[in-house]
Design a protein around this motif. Structure first.
Motif, short mmCIF file in Angstrom:
data_model
loop_
_atom_site.label_atom_id
_atom_site.label_comp_id
_atom_site.label_asym_id
_atom_site.label_seq_id
_atom_site.Cartn_x
_atom_site.Cartn_y
_atom_site.Cartn_z
N HIS A 72 36.82 29.64 48.98
CA HIS A 72 37.64 30.61 48.26
C HIS A 72 36.73 31.73 47.80
N TYR A 73 37.35 32.86 47.44
CA TYR A 73 36.55 34.05 47.14
C TYR A 73 36.29 34.20 45.64
N HIS A 74 35.53 33.23 45.11
CA HIS A 74 34.92 33.35 43.80
C HIS A 74 33.42 33.55 44.02
N ILE A 75 32.74 34.21 43.06
CA ILE A 75 31.38 34.70 43.36
C ILE A 75 30.38 33.60 43.66
N GLN A 127 43.30 34.24 52.89
CA GLN A 127 42.17 34.73 52.09
C GLN A 127 42.00 36.25 52.12
N ALA A 161 42.40 38.15 48.95
CA ALA A 161 41.51 37.73 47.85
C ALA A 161 40.15 38.42 47.94
N MET A 177 37.49 39.91 44.65
CA MET A 177 36.28 39.25 44.15
C MET A 177 35.34 40.24 43.49
N LYS A 178 35.15 41.38 44.12
CA LYS A 178 34.22 42.39 43.58
C LYS A 178 34.60 42.77 42.15
N SER A 201 35.65 41.04 39.87
CA SER A 201 35.27 40.07 38.85
C SER A 201 33.75 39.99 38.67
N THR A 202 33.01 40.90 39.32
CA THR A 202 31.55 40.85 39.17
C THR A 202 31.06 41.99 38.28
N CYS A 219 26.26 42.10 43.48
CA CYS A 219 27.17 41.59 44.51
C CYS A 219 27.42 42.67 45.56
N SER A 260 42.78 28.18 43.26
CA SER A 260 43.12 29.59 43.50
C SER A 260 44.08 29.61 44.69
#
Ligand code: ZN
Length: 198
Positions: free
Chosen positions: A61-64, A86, A89, A93-94, A96-97, A103, A139
Motif C-alpha cells: 500500500h502507498y504509505h511512506i 492503487q 493512492a 502519499m506525497k 502525507s510527507t 520523499c 487502507s
C-alpha cells in the motif's frame, strides 16, 4: 516444474521488506522509507540481492514506510507493479510527507499498472507462482501477494481482533480472501513471520 522460491527480509526501522526469489529472478515486496536508499542498498547487498535482479517491485500500500523508495528504485531499473486499486493512492502519499522526509514523488509514468486478474500471469514472468489479491481494511489500496506455497505478504492488514466497527466487515472479507487463496504463512509489514492466524 517451478523451482522453489526463497524469502529473505531486507527491512529496517521496524518495517519488513521481503524479497521473493526464484533463482536470480526476484520480487521486492514493499519499497523502503523515503530518503534511505543507502540503507536499502546495504541490506540488499548483505543478503546477496543485486538490484538489477529485481524483476518487479510492488507496494502492499502507498504509505511512506512501504513505498518510500519506489521512484528511486524505478530509476535504478526496477519495474514497479501497480495494482488497479492503487493508482489513485499514489498521488496522495506525497501529501502525507514532510520536506525533511526527502520523499521522491512517484511518477505515474513508467509503472506497470495491472488488474488483479492479470497478476498471476505477471508474477509467472518472474518465475513466481502466485497472485496479488485486494486486501483493503488498513487502507483502501492495500493488497497482498499470495504464493502458491501458502506464503502471504500482507503489509499492514489489521488483525481482526483490532478491527473497529467501521472496518470489521471489510477486514474479515480480506482475511477470508487470503484463506480462500491458501494463505498458510504470514509475512507482515511489521513483526515476525508467523502461521496464518485464522
Ligand atoms: Zn500503512
Amino acid at each position: 516444474m517451478t523451482p522453489k522460491v526463497t524469502i529473505v527480509n531486507v527491512g529496517y526501522r521496524s518495517t519488513n521488506y521481503w524479497v521473493v526469489s526464484a533463482g536470480s529472478s526476484r520480487l521486492l515486496i514493499d519499497l523502503g522509507w523515503p530518503g534511505t536508499m543507502g540503507i536499502l542498498r546495504a541490506n540488499l547487498a548483505r543478503m546477496d540481492v543485486p538490484i538489477n535482479e529485481l524483476r518487479f517491485g510492488v507496494a502492499t500500500h502507498y504509505h511512506i514506510d512501504h513505498a518510500g523508495l519506489a521512484q528511486e528504485l524505478k530509476s535504478l531499473g526496477m519495474p514497479l507493479l501497480v495494482l488497479e486499486s492503487q493508482v489513485t493512492a499514489i498521488p496522495l502519499m506525497k501529501a502525507s510527507t514532510k520536506p525533511a522526509d526527502h520523499c521522491v514523488e512517484i511518477s505515474l509514468q513508467g509503472n506497470r499498472t495491472i488488474s488483479f486478474a492479470e497478476s498471476r500471469g505477471v508474477l509467472a514472468e518472474a518465475g513466481i507462482s502466485g497472485l496479488v489479491v485486494p486486501t483493503p481494511g488498513h487502507s483502501d489500496d492495500s493488497v497482498s501477494v499470495v504464493l502458491d506455497d501458502g506464503s502471504a505478504f500482507t503489509g499492514d492488514l489489521t488483525p481482526l481482533a483490532l478491527a473497529d466497527e467501521s472496518s470489521a466487515v471489510v477486514l474479515s472479507e480480506s482475511w477470508r480472501r487470503l484463506k480462500e487463496h491458501g494463505a498458510a504463512m504470514l509475512y507482515p509489514g511489521h513483526g515476525p513471520a508467523r502461521a496464518f492466524p485464522y
